[in-house]
Design a protein around this motif. Structure first.
Motif, mmCIF file in Angstrom:
data_model
loop_
_atom_site.group_PDB
_atom_site.id
_atom_site.type_symbol
_atom_site.label_atom_id
_atom_site.label_comp_id
_atom_site.label_asym_id
_atom_site.label_seq_id
_atom_site.Cartn_x
_atom_site.Cartn_y
_atom_site.Cartn_z
ATOM 1 N N GLY A 85 0.869 -1.374 -0.194
ATOM 2 C CA GLY A 85 -0.013 0.037 -0.099
ATOM 3 C C GLY A 85 0.820 1.389 -0.022
ATOM 4 O O GLY A 85 1.714 1.468 -0.873
ATOM 5 N N ARG A 86 0.593 2.152 0.811
ATOM 6 C CA ARG A 86 1.200 3.311 1.021
ATOM 7 C C ARG A 86 2.585 3.268 1.528
ATOM 8 O O ARG A 86 3.622 4.147 1.602
ATOM 9 C CB ARG A 86 0.491 4.393 1.995
ATOM 10 C CG ARG A 86 -0.694 4.936 1.324
ATOM 11 C CD ARG A 86 -1.444 5.829 2.069
ATOM 12 N NE ARG A 86 -1.571 5.484 3.709
ATOM 13 C CZ ARG A 86 -1.047 6.312 4.521
ATOM 14 N NH1 ARG A 86 -0.092 7.017 4.424
ATOM 15 N NH2 ARG A 86 -1.458 5.883 5.830
ATOM 16 N N PHE A 87 2.985 2.056 2.188
ATOM 17 C CA PHE A 87 4.317 1.833 2.912
ATOM 18 C C PHE A 87 5.124 0.934 2.083
ATOM 19 O O PHE A 87 4.709 -0.177 1.379
ATOM 20 C CB PHE A 87 3.894 0.999 4.207
ATOM 21 C CG PHE A 87 3.301 2.052 5.335
ATOM 22 C CD1 PHE A 87 2.850 3.314 4.870
ATOM 23 C CD2 PHE A 87 3.151 1.674 6.678
ATOM 24 C CE1 PHE A 87 2.171 4.023 5.722
ATOM 25 C CE2 PHE A 87 2.566 2.252 7.563
ATOM 26 C CZ PHE A 87 1.994 3.593 7.100
ATOM 27 N N SER A 88 6.492 1.169 2.015
ATOM 28 C CA SER A 88 7.460 0.422 1.161
ATOM 29 C C SER A 88 8.571 0.021 2.285
ATOM 30 O O SER A 88 9.053 0.816 3.107
ATOM 31 C CB SER A 88 7.897 0.722 0.158
ATOM 32 O OG SER A 88 6.730 1.215 -0.797
ATOM 33 N N SER A 89 9.169 -0.694 2.239
ATOM 34 C CA SER A 89 10.552 -1.195 2.922
ATOM 35 C C SER A 89 11.562 -1.557 1.994
ATOM 36 O O SER A 89 11.440 -2.748 1.105
ATOM 37 C CB SER A 89 10.128 -2.019 4.105
ATOM 38 O OG SER A 89 9.784 -3.208 3.636
ATOM 39 N N PHE A 90 12.879 -1.287 2.363
ATOM 40 C CA PHE A 90 13.974 -1.462 1.495
ATOM 41 C C PHE A 90 14.956 -2.042 2.328
ATOM 42 O O PHE A 90 15.085 -1.929 3.383
ATOM 43 C CB PHE A 90 14.353 -0.277 0.909
ATOM 44 C CG PHE A 90 15.651 -0.581 0.017
ATOM 45 C CD1 PHE A 90 16.871 -0.172 0.615
ATOM 46 C CD2 PHE A 90 15.737 -0.874 -1.190
ATOM 47 C CE1 PHE A 90 18.093 -0.310 0.022
ATOM 48 C CE2 PHE A 90 17.024 -1.082 -1.979
ATOM 49 C CZ PHE A 90 18.070 -1.116 -1.392
ATOM 50 N N LEU A 91 15.870 -2.994 1.735
ATOM 51 C CA LEU A 91 16.769 -3.852 2.389
ATOM 52 C C LEU A 91 18.100 -3.862 1.552
ATOM 53 O O LEU A 91 18.045 -4.247 0.449
ATOM 54 C CB LEU A 91 16.636 -5.155 2.910
ATOM 55 C CG LEU A 91 17.633 -5.857 3.578
ATOM 56 C CD1 LEU A 91 18.050 -5.263 4.898
ATOM 57 C CD2 LEU A 91 17.183 -7.351 3.746
ATOM 58 N N SER A 92 19.315 -3.376 2.135
ATOM 59 C CA SER A 92 20.552 -3.704 1.513
ATOM 60 C C SER A 92 21.308 -4.546 2.295
ATOM 61 O O SER A 92 21.883 -3.748 3.375
ATOM 62 C CB SER A 92 21.563 -2.469 1.197
ATOM 63 O OG SER A 92 22.598 -2.914 0.499
ATOM 64 N N ARG A 93 21.548 -5.851 2.219
ATOM 65 C CA ARG A 93 22.388 -6.709 3.242
ATOM 66 C C ARG A 93 23.772 -6.436 3.289
ATOM 67 O O ARG A 93 24.429 -6.235 4.160
ATOM 68 C CB ARG A 93 22.082 -8.198 2.967
ATOM 69 C CG ARG A 93 20.474 -8.595 3.487
ATOM 70 C CD ARG A 93 20.433 -10.217 2.958
ATOM 71 N NE ARG A 93 20.613 -10.293 1.556
ATOM 72 C CZ ARG A 93 20.480 -11.416 0.807
ATOM 73 N NH1 ARG A 93 20.647 -12.394 1.427
ATOM 74 N NH2 ARG A 93 20.489 -11.391 -0.214
ATOM 75 N N SER A 94 24.152 -6.041 1.910
ATOM 76 C CA SER A 94 25.654 -5.883 2.019
ATOM 77 C C SER A 94 26.083 -4.439 2.747
ATOM 78 O O SER A 94 27.207 -4.154 3.219
ATOM 79 C CB SER A 94 26.259 -5.592 0.511
ATOM 80 O OG SER A 94 25.540 -4.342 -0.191
ATOM 81 N N ASP A 95 25.079 -3.748 2.772
ATOM 82 C CA ASP A 95 25.312 -2.320 3.507
ATOM 83 C C ASP A 95 24.785 -2.484 4.657
ATOM 84 O O ASP A 95 24.790 -1.286 5.586
ATOM 85 C CB ASP A 95 24.562 -1.116 2.708
ATOM 86 C CG ASP A 95 25.102 -0.947 1.355
ATOM 87 O OD1 ASP A 95 24.433 -0.629 0.524
ATOM 88 O OD2 ASP A 95 26.256 -0.985 1.317
#
Lengths: 113, 111
Positions: free
Chosen positions: A58-68
């Motif tokens: 919906g209006r929320f998104s989540s991002f992940l960078s495991r290397s960082d």
């Protein structure tokens, strides 16, 4: 051990977009979660990222960078009801190999008209 | 709907008293957790349990113990309450998913 860092406070305007960042240190990383907590209420689950990339709900998104060792929560089309505290939480493992969840100190989001 | 209940919303105890905080979940979850929440410190893990009679220390176990005699119930025990244990205590459970379901919390004041 596990530790997380996130900003303590963020202010944004109704209708705008806001990004809440989270950096973490952990052993045995399994995933990063986000929780919302309104004043006087219990934390409620928003999202979980186990793999790199963006998850949208919906209006929320989540991002992940495991290397960082980094993730963020993106809130779009902000509404007054989004004023709350937001916690990132990392699922890692303890010395015994059991999965444990460690929370950050929380980001208090204030949405203003 | 998953329901996690805690025995009290507010509790006032005296220094040195033994305090029991009870948590019950109704979704047959294997995993249960106790956190305390203090302003500026977020949620800190006290103890967790992955099975009946099993317990693991979290990040701040000192001054606390736990008991899990039945799958649905996870108790937090303060053997001798102290003023620095005044806090909001939150119980949570998880099943196969990664989502933690939290109870409403118990605000404990130790005087």
């Amino acid at each position: 051990g596990q530790s997380l860092e996130q900003p303590s406070e963020v202010t944004a305007v109704e209708g705008a977009i806001v990004q809440i960042n989270c950096t973490y240190q952990t052993s045995g990383f399994y995933g990063l979660s986000w929780y919302q907590q309104h004043d006087g209420g219990a934390p409620t689950f928003l999202s979980y990222n186990a793999l790199d990339g963006l998850e949208e709900t919906g209006r929320f998104s989540s991002f992940l960078s495991r290397s960082d060792s980094y993730g963020y929560l993106l809130l779009q089309e902000l509404q007054m009801k989004d004023s709350a505290s937001y916690f990132c939480a990392v699922r890692g493992s303890n010395s015994g190999g059991y999965q444990k969840v460690t929370f950050g100190t929380g980001t208090k989001l204030q949405v203003i008209p | 709907d998953v329901k996690v209940t805690q025995s009290s919303r507010y509790l006032v105890k005296r220094t040195g008293e033994k305090v029991f905080l009870e948590c019950v979940q109704d979704m047959d979850h294997e995993n249960m957790f106790w956190y305390r929440q203090d302003p500026g410190l977020g949620l800190r893990l006290i103890y967790f349990s992955y099975d009946v009679k099993m317990k693991e220390k979290g990040d701040i176990p000192e001054g606390y113990s736990v008991s899990r005699e039945k799958k649905e119930r996870f108790s937090l025990i303060l053997e001798s309450a102290s003023t620095n244990q005044t806090s909001m205590y939150l119980c949570a459970s998880t099943g196969m998913s990664y989502e933690q379901y939290f109870g409403p919390g118990t605000r404990l004041t130790v005087t």
